[in-house]
Design a protein around this motif. Structure first.
Motif, PDB file in Angstrom:
ATOM      1  N   UNK A   1      38.156  41.489  40.237  1.00 57.61           N
ATOM      2  CA  UNK A   1      39.568  41.297  40.070  1.00 57.61           C
ATOM      3  C   UNK A   1      40.045  42.241  38.982  1.00 57.61           C
ATOM      4  N   UNK A   2      41.295  42.570  39.035  1.00 56.25           N
ATOM      5  CA  UNK A   2      41.863  43.461  38.041  1.00 56.25           C
ATOM      6  C   UNK A   2      43.053  42.796  37.377  1.00 56.25           C
ATOM      7  N   UNK A   3      43.258  43.128  36.120  1.00 58.64           N
ATOM      8  CA  UNK A   3      44.400  42.643  35.368  1.00 58.64           C
ATOM      9  C   UNK A   3      45.284  43.837  35.067  1.00 58.64           C
ATOM     10  N   UNK A  14      49.317  40.719  35.402  1.00 58.74           N
ATOM     11  CA  UNK A  14      49.158  40.113  36.725  1.00 58.74           C
ATOM     12  C   UNK A  14      47.697  40.244  37.138  1.00 58.74           C
ATOM     13  N   UNK A  15      47.146  39.180  37.704  1.00 60.81           N
ATOM     14  CA  UNK A  15      45.808  39.178  38.281  1.00 60.81           C
ATOM     15  C   UNK A  15      45.995  38.940  39.770  1.00 60.81           C
ATOM     16  N   UNK A  16      45.285  39.687  40.613  1.00 60.27           N
ATOM     17  CA  UNK A  16      45.437  39.528  42.058  1.00 60.27           C
ATOM     18  C   UNK A  16      44.095  39.598  42.758  1.00 60.27           C
ATOM     19  N   UNK A  17      44.013  38.962  43.905  1.00 58.39           N
ATOM     20  CA  UNK A  17      42.827  38.996  44.742  1.00 58.39           C
ATOM     21  C   UNK A  17      43.216  38.956  46.201  1.00 58.39           C
ATOM     22  N   UNK A  84      48.431  36.380  43.920  1.00 57.74           N
ATOM     23  CA  UNK A  84      48.636  36.951  42.589  1.00 57.74           C
ATOM     24  C   UNK A  84      48.906  35.824  41.602  1.00 57.74           C
ATOM     25  N   UNK A  85      48.542  36.087  40.356  1.00 66.41           N
ATOM     26  CA  UNK A  85      48.692  35.083  39.303  1.00 66.41           C
ATOM     27  C   UNK A  85      49.255  35.756  38.050  1.00 66.41           C
ATOM     28  N   UNK A  86      50.246  35.132  37.453  1.00 69.14           N
ATOM     29  CA  UNK A  86      50.692  35.518  36.117  1.00 69.14           C
ATOM     30  C   UNK A  86      49.947  34.586  35.169  1.00 69.14           C
ATOM     31  N   UNK A  87      48.860  35.048  34.554  1.00 66.37           N
ATOM     32  CA  UNK A  87      47.957  34.149  33.849  1.00 66.37           C
ATOM     33  C   UNK A  87      48.388  33.706  32.452  1.00 66.37           C
ATOM     34  N   UNK A  94      41.748  33.065  35.477  1.00 71.95           N
ATOM     35  CA  UNK A  94      42.388  33.319  36.773  1.00 71.95           C
ATOM     36  C   UNK A  94      41.488  34.199  37.648  1.00 71.95           C
ATOM     37  N   UNK A  95      40.918  35.255  37.067  1.00 73.13           N
ATOM     38  CA  UNK A  95      40.023  36.139  37.815  1.00 73.13           C
ATOM     39  C   UNK A  95      38.822  35.369  38.338  1.00 73.13           C
ATOM     40  N   UNK A  96      38.242  34.532  37.498  1.00 75.12           N
ATOM     41  CA  UNK A  96      37.070  33.740  37.879  1.00 75.12           C
ATOM     42  C   UNK A  96      37.404  32.812  39.058  1.00 75.12           C
ATOM     43  N   UNK A  97      38.539  32.151  38.999  1.00 74.95           N
ATOM     44  CA  UNK A  97      38.945  31.243  40.080  1.00 74.95           C
ATOM     45  C   UNK A  97      39.142  32.005  41.381  1.00 74.95           C
ATOM     46  N   UNK A  98      39.834  33.138  41.321  1.00 74.22           N
ATOM     47  CA  UNK A  98      40.073  33.927  42.541  1.00 74.22           C
ATOM     48  C   UNK A  98      38.750  34.396  43.144  1.00 74.22           C
TER      49      UNK A  98
END
Length: 123
Positions: A1-3, A14-17, A84-87, A94-98
């Motif tokens: 995942x990238x931030x 933003x974090x997205x998967x 996408x997540x605004x963490x 957030x990355x771990x969950x995605x």
């Protein structure tokens, strides 16, 4: 995942998967909600269900670089779901969950996909 840092200092990265199935994306959203990410912090783009003119433009407005934004739009146009997540300071969580829910990002192995075989040659 990238931030990705948002150029607007009032907003967070933003974090997205990318997800190959609606079920995986649903699990990710449910897990994010269980970990107290609010509805307004989570975005879901589902092909054939989302009213999206240009996903890449939407991501770029949130500070995602053009190359990555184009990657997400390409995955979306290929029938994959983008979450996408605004963490708000919880990027790692957030990355771990995605990722644990089956999400992947550019350059990462897709769930159910074998890594490329290396050509080791004959000895």
């Amino acid at each position: 995942m990238s931030t990705y840092q948002n150029p607007n200092p009032q907003q967070t990265p933003i974090v997205a998967g990318v997800f190959q199935s609606e079920n995986q994306a649903k699990v990710a959203v449910d897990e994010l909600r269980k970990h107290n990410f609010a509805h307004d912090q989570i975005g879901v783009a589902i092909p054939e269900k989302s009213q999206v003119d240009s996903l890449s433009q939407d991501f770029m407005k949130l500070g995602v670089p053009q190359q990555k934004a184009s990657y997400y739009e390409s995955e979306f146009n290929s029938g994959h779901i983008v979450v996408s997540v605004r963490p708000d300071g919880r990027e790692g969580e957030a990355e771990h969950i995605l990722r644990d829910s089956g999400g992947y990002d550019q350059g990462e192995k897709k769930m159910g996909e074998e890594p490329p075989m290396e050509n080791k040659g004959e000895r």
